[in-house]
Design a protein around this motif. Structure first.
Motif, mmCIF file in Angstrom:
data_model
loop_
_atom_site.group_PDB
_atom_site.id
_atom_site.type_symbol
_atom_site.label_atom_id
_atom_site.label_comp_id
_atom_site.label_asym_id
_atom_site.label_seq_id
_atom_site.Cartn_x
_atom_site.Cartn_y
_atom_site.Cartn_z
ATOM 1 N N THR A 189 16.876 51.619 116.133
ATOM 2 C CA THR A 189 16.417 52.174 114.945
ATOM 3 C C THR A 189 17.702 52.112 113.582
ATOM 4 O OG1 THR A 189 15.261 53.774 116.103
ATOM 5 C CG2 THR A 189 15.529 54.286 114.015
ATOM 6 N N PRO A 190 17.318 51.524 112.390
ATOM 7 C CA PRO A 190 18.317 51.650 111.403
ATOM 8 C C PRO A 190 18.722 52.992 111.290
ATOM 9 C CG PRO A 190 16.212 50.116 110.869
ATOM 10 C CD PRO A 190 15.828 51.115 112.063
ATOM 11 N N ASP B 61 15.547 52.436 102.780
ATOM 12 C CA ASP B 61 15.532 51.179 102.237
ATOM 13 C C ASP B 61 14.526 50.374 101.861
ATOM 14 O OD1 ASP B 61 18.478 51.823 102.633
ATOM 15 O OD2 ASP B 61 18.779 50.227 104.103
ATOM 16 N N ARG B 62 13.386 50.628 102.461
ATOM 17 C CA ARG B 62 12.112 50.110 102.240
ATOM 18 C C ARG B 62 11.046 50.910 101.131
ATOM 19 N NH1 ARG B 62 8.568 49.603 106.640
ATOM 20 N NH2 ARG B 62 7.293 48.476 105.469
ATOM 21 N N ASP C 13 12.095 53.565 107.194
ATOM 22 C CA ASP C 13 13.379 53.114 106.726
ATOM 23 C C ASP C 13 13.576 53.305 105.213
ATOM 24 O OD1 ASP C 13 15.658 51.762 105.868
ATOM 25 O OD2 ASP C 13 15.045 49.715 106.970
ATOM 26 N N ASP D 47 8.966 57.620 111.418
ATOM 27 C CA ASP D 47 10.169 57.404 110.956
ATOM 28 C C ASP D 47 10.154 56.244 110.139
ATOM 29 O OD1 ASP D 47 11.225 57.540 114.678
ATOM 30 O OD2 ASP D 47 11.845 58.926 112.921
ATOM 31 N N ASN E 128 23.587 45.125 109.759
ATOM 32 C CA ASN E 128 23.067 46.464 109.539
ATOM 33 C C ASN E 128 23.712 47.423 110.772
ATOM 34 O OD1 ASN E 128 21.197 45.815 107.186
ATOM 35 N ND2 ASN E 128 19.465 45.631 108.785
ATOM 36 N N SER F 91 19.495 54.103 108.014
ATOM 37 C CA SER F 91 18.787 54.608 107.071
ATOM 38 C C SER F 91 17.524 55.050 107.399
ATOM 39 C CB SER F 91 18.610 53.522 106.016
ATOM 40 O OG SER F 91 17.868 52.443 106.544
ATOM 41 N N THR F 92 17.101 55.203 108.575
ATOM 42 C CA THR F 92 15.777 55.747 109.114
ATOM 43 C C THR F 92 15.557 57.276 109.005
ATOM 44 O OG1 THR F 92 15.237 54.005 110.417
ATOM 45 C CG2 THR F 92 14.085 55.943 110.823
#
Length: 159
Positions: free
Chosen positions: A19-20, A121-122, A119, A117, A12, A22-23
């Motif tokens: 932190t990802p 993607d979730r 993600d 924050d 990723n 995509s957050t």
């Protein structure tokens, strides 16, 4: 995002703090017992105790307009817009002012909760049988809590 603020990994993309990428930050609020999130990219400010001027011949969920530093902003009671019953406003009731594609709109909510924050993607889509036109997705936030996400684009289109 610049290359020096993000670190690419095989699995990723993550920022230096882990932190990802995509957050996204969301402001959460409650309305009729529901936890709802709105992207902070749309949030201008949160106001309380502001006089709303009534406007004739509008749907019941449009409570009126406010003059915020010279800007006329329509105010929608999100509870009524989602087909829920009206309630008396309390000291925790507030207006979240949003800027959605240069359209300013205020939404009356029961209470503001927190900034989180999340993600992206979730975030799961809303099941078809429970589809609500103003909800774009949902996520489980704790053992017994779900956050629904406000579809701001749809809010402006349906206004």
């Amino acid at each position: 995002m610049s290359a020096d603020t993000a670190v690419n990994t095989a699995a990723n993309e993550v920022m230096e703090d882990g932190t990802p990428i995509s957050t996204e930050r969301f402001l959460t609020f409650s309305s009729d017992g529901l936890n709802i999130g709105v992207s902070t990219n749309y949030v201008i400010e949160i106001i309380t105790n502001h006089a709303i001027t009534m406007v004739p011949l509008v749907p019941d969920y449009v409570k009126g307009i406010i003059n915020l530093r010279g800007q006329i902003i329509p105010i929608i009671d999100i509870r009524l817009r989602m087909g829920k019953p009206a309630i008396e406003y309390t000291s925790s009731t507030c207006i979240i002012v949003l800027n959605i594609n240069s359209v300013y709109i205020g939404i009356i909510v029961d209470a503001v909760q927190q900034v989180m924050d999340i993600d992206q993607d979730r975030i799961a889509p809303v099941p078809v049988e429970n589809q609500q036109e103003l909800i774009s997705g949902m996520i489980s936030s704790s053992e017994r809590s779900v956050i629904l996400f406000l579809d701001c684009e749809q809010l402006v289109q349906s206004y």
